[in-house]
Design an enzyme around this catalytic site. Structure first.
Site: not given
Length: 279
Positions: A2-3, A96, A115, A160
């Site tokens: 999921p983003e 889970h 996970r 950067r």
DNA sequence: ACTATGTCCTGCGAGC
DNA sequence: TGCTCGCAGGACATAG
């Protein structure tokens, strides 16, 4: 995983289904690493409260609840395999499952995460010094990709030395971009993932911003990308994975020029690009 | 102040 | 067919 588009889809879906509902009971699994805030504190903060809204900040789902006018923010980070589902109580609990919010009408908001990279926490508003009561407001670690101005976007990457892809993944710069949309936006902007962020021209960065916004908006429209086991609040898959141009297409022909897509490891992540289209 | 790397965790698919 | 093993990655800790 999921983003931004997947988290946005889930947050909107959950909001539409549970806004205004009271949380009657809270159950948690006892798996310590899931809870950034102690479970008892989460349960105490949420039990008896009313859900005001559910929204997305970066990759985090923010559920704002209130009790006696005091707002509290419940933060849900889905990690890689986290799901936030709104279910009827008689749907069997799946393996889970780490948290269940039982609503006053009997439905349940369930957090499931095989996970266990997902995290649940309570965000408390900063301490009040003056007389006024500031609304609790989680702002996340970085800037929002969909609303940042062009000038601010360019400034983020100045000086950067890290590769542009690593910079895109750095949540304290932009938050919400993960591995899929980093690869996809760099492809659409024609920029190689290994290019030093600080050495990109303003023109290239503007192209990247435009590509990133376009790909994120398109993915939101299609309900996100279902790779791994992503589903929305109703357990429905997204469709943006069908629009991926490079992600997980290593060795396959580029959809533009037919050059084989290259796969490298960058910043510990699988990274996919077209060596011809991306310079 | 930046940047790079290792770690967590389970499911799945490749390969024998 | 059934097993082992390596890989997938977001955030954070730690090292350089």
């Amino acid at each position: 995983m999921p983003e931004l588009p997947e988290v946005e889809t889930v947050a909107n879906g959950v909001h539409a289904r549970v806004a205004g509902q009271r949380i009657a009971r809270v159950w948690t699994s006892g798996k310590p690493q899931t809870f950034k805030t102690p479970e008892s504190e989460i349960a105490q903060a949420l039990t008896g409260s009313t859900i005001e809204c559910v929204r997305r900040v970066g990759k985090t789902i923010v559920m704002t609840v209130h009790r006696k006018k005091t707002p509290v923010e419940f933060l849900i980070h889905l990690g890689m395999t986290g799901r936030l589902l709104v279910s009827q109580a008689d749907v069997p609990m799946q393996l889970h499952t780490h948290a269940i919010l039982t609503l006053a009408d009997g439905r349940e908001v369930r957090f499931v995460d095989p996970r266990r990279f997902g995290r649940l926490s309570i965000h408390k508003p900063p301490a009040v010094t003056g007389g006024q009561q500031p609304a609790a407001s989680y702002t996340g670690p970085g800037r929002e990709p969909l609303t940042i101005s062009a000038d601010d976007f360019i400034a983020l990457f100045r000086n950067r030395k890290t590769p542009i892809k690593a910079a895109l993944l750095n949540q304290s710069l932009l938050h919400g971009v993960g591995n899929i949309y980093a690869d996809e936006s760099l492809f659409r902007a024609g920029i190689r993932p290994r290019r030093q962020a600080g050495r990109l021209t303003a023109e290239e960065l503007l192209r990247l911003r435009k590509a990133l916004v376009a790909v994120l908006r398109h993915a939101i429209k299609l309900g996100g990308s279902s790779v791994s086991d992503y589903v929305d609040a109703d357990g429905v898959r997204g469709f943006f994975q069908l629009q991926h141009k490079v992600y997980m297409r290593g060795g396959e022909p580029c959809l533009v020029c037919e050059t084989p897509i290259k796969r490298i490891t960058l910043a510990g992540r699988g990274t996919h690009f077209c060596p011809n289209c991306q310079q």
